[in-house]
Design a protein around this motif. Sequence first.
Motif, PDB file in Angstrom:
ATOM      1  N   ILE A 162       0.869  -2.861  19.855  1.00 25.42           N
ATOM      2  CA  ILE A 162      -0.150  -2.724  18.960  1.00 25.42           C
ATOM      3  C   ILE A 162       0.527  -2.882  17.653  1.00 25.42           C
ATOM      4  O   ILE A 162      -0.286  -3.343  16.608  1.00 25.42           O
ATOM      5  CB  ILE A 162      -0.621  -1.170  19.238  1.00 25.42           C
ATOM      6  CG1 ILE A 162      -1.361  -1.176  20.460  1.00 25.42           C
ATOM      7  CG2 ILE A 162      -1.522  -1.101  18.211  1.00 25.42           C
ATOM      8  CD1 ILE A 162      -2.498  -1.942  20.813  1.00 25.42           C
ATOM      9  N   ALA A 163       1.646  -2.635  17.330  1.00 28.66           N
ATOM     10  CA  ALA A 163       2.277  -2.838  15.919  1.00 28.66           C
ATOM     11  C   ALA A 163       2.058  -4.213  15.648  1.00 28.66           C
ATOM     12  O   ALA A 163       1.637  -4.608  14.407  1.00 28.66           O
ATOM     13  CB  ALA A 163       3.690  -2.159  15.921  1.00 28.66           C
ATOM     14  N   MET A 164       2.623  -5.060  16.433  1.00 30.71           N
ATOM     15  CA  MET A 164       2.615  -6.376  16.180  1.00 30.71           C
ATOM     16  C   MET A 164       0.980  -7.051  16.156  1.00 30.71           C
ATOM     17  O   MET A 164       1.027  -7.909  15.106  1.00 30.71           O
ATOM     18  CB  MET A 164       3.215  -7.300  17.440  1.00 30.71           C
ATOM     19  CG  MET A 164       3.386  -8.874  17.133  1.00 30.71           C
ATOM     20  SD  MET A 164       4.251  -9.206  15.808  1.00 30.71           S
ATOM     21  CE  MET A 164       5.924  -8.768  16.126  1.00 30.71           C
ATOM     22  N   VAL A 165       0.276  -6.627  16.907  1.00 32.15           N
ATOM     23  CA  VAL A 165      -0.983  -6.860  16.712  1.00 32.15           C
ATOM     24  C   VAL A 165      -1.614  -6.613  15.204  1.00 32.15           C
ATOM     25  O   VAL A 165      -2.128  -7.681  14.653  1.00 32.15           O
ATOM     26  CB  VAL A 165      -1.800  -6.635  17.701  1.00 32.15           C
ATOM     27  CG1 VAL A 165      -3.441  -6.831  17.479  1.00 32.15           C
ATOM     28  CG2 VAL A 165      -1.628  -7.112  19.288  1.00 32.15           C
ATOM     29  N   MET A 166      -1.384  -5.541  14.939  1.00 31.37           N
ATOM     30  CA  MET A 166      -1.896  -4.922  13.644  1.00 31.37           C
ATOM     31  C   MET A 166      -1.299  -5.394  12.460  1.00 31.37           C
ATOM     32  O   MET A 166      -1.968  -6.002  11.195  1.00 31.37           O
ATOM     33  CB  MET A 166      -1.799  -3.237  13.378  1.00 31.37           C
ATOM     34  CG  MET A 166      -2.655  -2.639  14.662  1.00 31.37           C
ATOM     35  SD  MET A 166      -4.509  -2.560  14.302  1.00 31.37           S
ATOM     36  CE  MET A 166      -4.830  -4.130  15.292  1.00 31.37           C
ATOM     37  N   ALA A 177       1.095   0.820  10.953  1.00 32.92           N
ATOM     38  CA  ALA A 177       0.641  -0.591  10.943  1.00 32.92           C
ATOM     39  C   ALA A 177      -1.178  -0.716  11.307  1.00 32.92           C
ATOM     40  O   ALA A 177      -1.823  -1.362  10.572  1.00 32.92           O
ATOM     41  CB  ALA A 177       1.291  -1.526  12.037  1.00 32.92           C
ATOM     42  N   ALA A 178      -1.358  -0.098  12.194  1.00 32.65           N
ATOM     43  CA  ALA A 178      -2.929   0.021  12.223  1.00 32.65           C
ATOM     44  C   ALA A 178      -3.652   0.714  10.974  1.00 32.65           C
ATOM     45  O   ALA A 178      -4.635   0.373  10.729  1.00 32.65           O
ATOM     46  CB  ALA A 178      -3.185   0.978  13.638  1.00 32.65           C
ATOM     47  N   ARG A 179      -3.188   1.656  10.698  1.00 34.08           N
ATOM     48  CA  ARG A 179      -3.844   2.403   9.270  1.00 34.08           C
ATOM     49  C   ARG A 179      -3.837   1.406   8.175  1.00 34.08           C
ATOM     50  O   ARG A 179      -4.789   1.330   7.522  1.00 34.08           O
ATOM     51  CB  ARG A 179      -3.230   3.679   8.969  1.00 34.08           C
ATOM     52  CG  ARG A 179      -3.571   4.978  10.023  1.00 34.08           C
ATOM     53  CD  ARG A 179      -2.861   6.052   9.451  1.00 34.08           C
ATOM     54  NE  ARG A 179      -2.594   6.218   8.161  1.00 34.08           N
ATOM     55  CZ  ARG A 179      -1.510   6.543   7.504  1.00 34.08           C
ATOM     56  NH1 ARG A 179      -0.114   6.562   8.108  1.00 34.08           N
ATOM     57  NH2 ARG A 179      -1.550   6.746   6.409  1.00 34.08           N
ATOM     58  N   ASP A 180      -2.957   0.574   8.089  1.00 32.50           N
ATOM     59  CA  ASP A 180      -2.507  -0.509   6.975  1.00 32.50           C
ATOM     60  C   ASP A 180      -3.794  -1.398   7.269  1.00 32.50           C
ATOM     61  O   ASP A 180      -4.520  -1.938   6.469  1.00 32.50           O
ATOM     62  CB  ASP A 180      -1.357  -0.970   6.983  1.00 32.50           C
ATOM     63  CG  ASP A 180      -0.187  -0.353   6.242  1.00 32.50           C
ATOM     64  OD1 ASP A 180      -0.441   0.812   5.525  1.00 32.50           O
ATOM     65  OD2 ASP A 180       0.989  -0.602   6.335  1.00 32.50           O
ATOM     66  N   CYS A 181      -3.688  -1.840   8.516  1.00 34.10           N
ATOM     67  CA  CYS A 181      -4.807  -2.740   8.802  1.00 34.10           C
ATOM     68  C   CYS A 181      -6.105  -2.549   8.546  1.00 34.10           C
ATOM     69  O   CYS A 181      -6.952  -3.410   7.812  1.00 34.10           O
ATOM     70  CB  CYS A 181      -4.826  -3.358  10.317  1.00 34.10           C
ATOM     71  SG  CYS A 181      -5.704  -4.735  11.003  1.00 34.10           S
TER      72      CYS A 181
END
Length: 534
Positions: free
Chosen positions: A349-353, A443-447
């Motif tokens: 998920i980190a890489m996707v985001m 990463a998701a929150r950044d995205c």
Amino acid sequence: MTAVLETGLSQPAQTAKPVISFGKGRISIEQINAIAGQAAPVGLSDDAHFAEKINAGVAFLDKLLQEDGVIYGVTTGYGDSVTVKVPLSQVYELPIHLTRFHGCGLGEHFTPEQGRAILATRLCSLSQGYSGVSFELLNLLVAFLNHDIVPCIPQEGSVGASGDLTPLSYVAAALIGERDVFHQGQIRPAAEVMAAYGLNPVTLRPKEGLAIMNGTAVMTALACQAYQRAEYLTRMSSRITALASLALQGNSHHFDDILFSVKPHQGQNEVAGWIRHDLNHYEHPRNSSRLQDRYSIRCAPHIIGVLRDALPWFKQTIENELNSANDNPIIDGIGEHVLHGGHFYGGHIAMVMDTMKTAVANLADLHDRQMALLMDTKFNNGLPSNLSAATPERRYINHGFKAVQIGCSAWTAEALKLTMPASVFSRSTECHNQDKVSMGTIAARDCLRVLQLTEQVVAASLLAVQQGVQLRIARGELCFSSLTAELQQMLHSLQQQHAQISEDRPLEAELRLLVTQLQQQHWPLYQENTDAQR
């Protein structure tokens, strides 16, 4: 104390709608987002094999406890405290302590919609049948979703491995009747809301606290929402590019199907087809006074196409994580195995985001450049400065979209700044037990923040390009009837909401409305009958 939310009243779940069933078959991104938006109630599968897996996991754990077996997080302490053996007399207290000492999250709360996505995502993982949880726990999660009881979850405090421990502790705490929940537009104590529905707080069995908390539910839920927004942006960016080309009197041959046939990236070609369709290229091919338009128009399919081509990988990876058992240890009740591992690690998920936010920020940059062309009389092919529609005698004091373009530059700069990948900032923590972590939740929150900023740029761009096209039509430089039915309908809709800017006016409210409409996917874009399907 009861606090009233600014977001207004939440609506009860609509039980007349088709139920999304957990426990048999894969759950999709679209289903998680439907649950988050209260568009569907949830239930558990009545599949016999599903019931067998859930019951076998519970029975196997009970058997191991009777045999004094050693199970991480059940008969041992957590993390680096794995070497601490917990007396059997305290095993049932251990999960409660896990929920409580992780109750240290900070920052803003996730919205109720995000909270529902988190609950549904965790239910999906636990319903795989490899977490050793009981039907009592699963049924309570279902009840929370169907009654719109949403834990108040702080956004900050997860390093993304060992899962989303701190934020998910707020889910576990609510299930045992502690802390606060969102319900019907208010923040109320969990126990109070549960009592109103006749729901009893669950007594966590050994492993159940860990099962709820030690996983990737927060980052994965946010990824589901990010995916839906990013996908729509590829469509809206294509539409805006077509309108910008019309406003700038661009060259429609830049999107020719023969041209794109020699560079066969599927998503890039799809975007080029959408723009070609909007420009009505086959019926009304347009040649610019320039042989080649500037890159922000000519190369738009190549820029938007990067994100479009990445979407299938994003979707597959997010849904694989969604439909996985991602806690630790894994409990195979039927085979009677306890498998200690690291499935809580959120690297995928980190890489996707991290990848998604970079591609999305590029869309902000694209439209910021398109806006710059539209505003500047050196580049906009005869349009008025800053797209102001002021009469000649009023042009001296009117400034049109000047400040809006400055805003676009600010929003774009912030989006680009946030593209630094979070996943490379692993921090060794928890006595160096968690010595390599994913940072997937950050990463998701950044995205999501990059998506918000990009949607703001897109909203401003949409307002500007429709004014540019209207100016061309008013000056007789573009024939409204030559536009496709879809463009005519959208321009008419926009003009009804947003009158042409002939005299300066504050645009904040109009921009906020457009951002909301983008996030709600207000405009259906590019149906199956478009030129993109040729």
